[in-house]
Scaffold this active site. Structure first.
Site, PDB file in Angstrom:
ATOM      1  N   CYS A 115      37.069  42.190  40.920  1.00  0.00           N
ATOM      2  CA  CYS A 115      38.268  42.724  41.588  1.00  0.00           C
ATOM      3  C   CYS A 115      39.489  41.820  41.432  1.00  0.00           C
ATOM      4  O   CYS A 115      40.613  42.262  41.678  1.00  0.00           O
ATOM      5  CB  CYS A 115      37.988  42.974  43.066  1.00  0.00           C
ATOM      6  SG  CYS A 115      36.696  44.197  43.333  1.00  0.00           S
ATOM      7  N   HIS A 252      45.136  43.500  46.388  1.00  0.00           N
ATOM      8  CA  HIS A 252      43.989  44.272  45.900  1.00  0.00           C
ATOM      9  C   HIS A 252      43.539  45.196  47.031  1.00  0.00           C
ATOM     10  O   HIS A 252      43.447  44.785  48.192  1.00  0.00           O
ATOM     11  CB  HIS A 252      42.871  43.322  45.494  1.00  0.00           C
ATOM     12  CG  HIS A 252      41.548  43.994  45.325  1.00  0.00           C
ATOM     13  ND1 HIS A 252      41.389  45.127  44.539  1.00  0.00           N
ATOM     14  CD2 HIS A 252      40.324  43.721  45.857  1.00  0.00           C
ATOM     15  CE1 HIS A 252      40.119  45.506  44.604  1.00  0.00           C
ATOM     16  NE2 HIS A 252      39.459  44.675  45.388  1.00  0.00           N
ATOM     17  N   ASN A 282      38.668  51.457  46.427  1.00  0.00           N
ATOM     18  CA  ASN A 282      38.724  50.175  45.725  1.00  0.00           C
ATOM     19  C   ASN A 282      38.465  50.419  44.240  1.00  0.00           C
ATOM     20  O   ASN A 282      37.338  50.723  43.845  1.00  0.00           O
ATOM     21  CB  ASN A 282      37.661  49.245  46.325  1.00  0.00           C
ATOM     22  CG  ASN A 282      37.621  47.886  45.646  1.00  0.00           C
ATOM     23  OD1 ASN A 282      38.247  47.680  44.608  1.00  0.00           O
ATOM     24  ND2 ASN A 282      36.874  46.966  46.229  1.00  0.00           N
TER      25      ASN A 282
END
Ligand code: ACO
Length: 325
Positions: A115, A252, A282
């Site tokens: 990520c 993020h 996500n």
């Protein structure tokens, strides 16, 4: 004279298929829209169609970014794709994107930092540009995380989605201070002791299979808040700035509560925080450019404003970038 990497274009792409929280319930998952929304802020996620690969998403985001920058693909010297879900183990997804875009010069490679991948890729491209080795770079975050999900695992499956986002970076001379346009600095970290908290239980060297995502959610949550707090402080301290200087936090998109925790620490009101987690979930390495592109379309972010990007992912990896838009 200081060479800066200026973001001259941005683009994104989302697969057409949308899966809502209620769709997950309808498929038999023992969960509820209320539980997912309360814990994460996620309402839906986009999921790539069969035969639609990470390189397809990446190529479409890159084309949009090039159009936004008013550049031709042959102007690009370097392509870096941040992804955890490559089309194949090798060659890289980046070279596939290079071919799909029709670029027959320059070089292309992947970056794998889960990520945090987009911030890592941004740092790579920024360094190539600062050294004068590259004039124009395409930095892409692209994922088809739906392929790594066990859709029957209610502790992870609702968190993730597919998508892609891209920046075009171009070299520009700056004065070397915080008034410069472009990337002011990047800050990267990792700690391999977090390996077992968030991982895929397969791979060519271990099981010979792709595997699916395993996560210790509480551990990830705790580390994310701690590490992101540290790295945003580090980014601001590097320029002797206080959080008042930040116009927008572009985090993020992992969990609304993690994002809110960092915004609170920076004393940033919610209206100055880029949040698209409700619609995108996500999307790992894709989430920062994807979210930024969506909010830019609303016209709220102006050229010259200061953006603080932050990300945390499996590894653990984490990082931040200060960017004058
Ligand atoms: N629906 C309903 N109930 C559920 C679900 C679900 N999908 N999943 C778990 N539960 C239940 C559990 O079984 C448990 O029940 P019990 O109390 O009867 O045992 C209860 O809900 C609480 O479960 P927890 O796992 O303790 O839930 P928690 O409050 O920790 O929330 C979550 C889980 C949302 C995953 C949270 O830990 C989190 O967000 N962690 C961060 C993870 C993250 O952001 N990962 C993204 C990847 S990494 C990154 O990008 C930074």
């Amino acid at each position: 004279m200081t060479l800066r990497a200026v973001v001259s274009g941005i683009g994104s792409f989302l697969p057409a298929q949308i899966v809502t929280n209620d769709d997950l319930v309808a498929r038999g998952l023992k969960t509820s829209h209320e539980w997912i929304i309360q814990r994460t802020g996620i309402a839906q996620r986009h999921v790539a169609a069969e035969g639609e690969f990470t390189s397809d998403l990446a190529t479409k985001a890159a084309q949009a970014a090039l159009k936004n920058a008013g550049l031709d693909i042959q102007d690009v010297d370097m392509i870096v794709v941040a992804t955890t879900t490559p089309d194949n183990i090798f060659p890289s997804t980046a070279v596939r994107v290079q071919a799909k875009l029709g670029l027959d010069r320059g070089f292309a490679f992947d970056v794998q930092a889960v990520c945090s991948g987009f911030v890592y890729a941004l740092a790579m491209a920024d360094n190539f540009i600062r050294l004068g080795q590259v004039k124009t770079a395409l930095v892409i975050g692209a994922e088809t995380l739906s392929r790594l999900i066990d859709w029957e695992d209610r502790s992870t499956c609702f968190l993730f989605g597919d998508g892609a986002g891209a920046f075009v970076l171009q070299a520009q001379e700056g004065k070397g201070d915080v008034s410069d346009q472009g990337i002011l600095s990047t800050h990267l970290h990792s700690d391999g002791k977090g390996y077992d908290s968030l991982y895929v239980d397969g791979g060519p060297g271990s099981t010979g299979t792709c595997g699916t995502i395993y996560m210790n959610g509480k551990d990830v949550f705790r580390h994310a808040v701690t590490r992101l707090s540290q790295v945003v402080d580090e980014a601001l301290a590097a320029h002797d700035l206080s959080s008042d200087a930040v116009d927008w936090l572009v985090p993020h998109q992992a969990n609304e509560r993690i994002i809110a925790g960092i915004a609170k620490k920076l004393h940033l009101p919610p209206e100055r925080v880029v949040t698209t987690i409700a619609q995108h979930a996500n999307t790992s390495a894709a989430s920062i450019p994807l979210a930024l592109d969506a909010v830019l379309a609303e016209g709220k972010i102006k050229r010259g404003q200061l953006l603080l990007l932050d990300a945390m992912g499996g590894g653990f990896t984490w990082g931040a970038a200060l960017v004058r838009w």
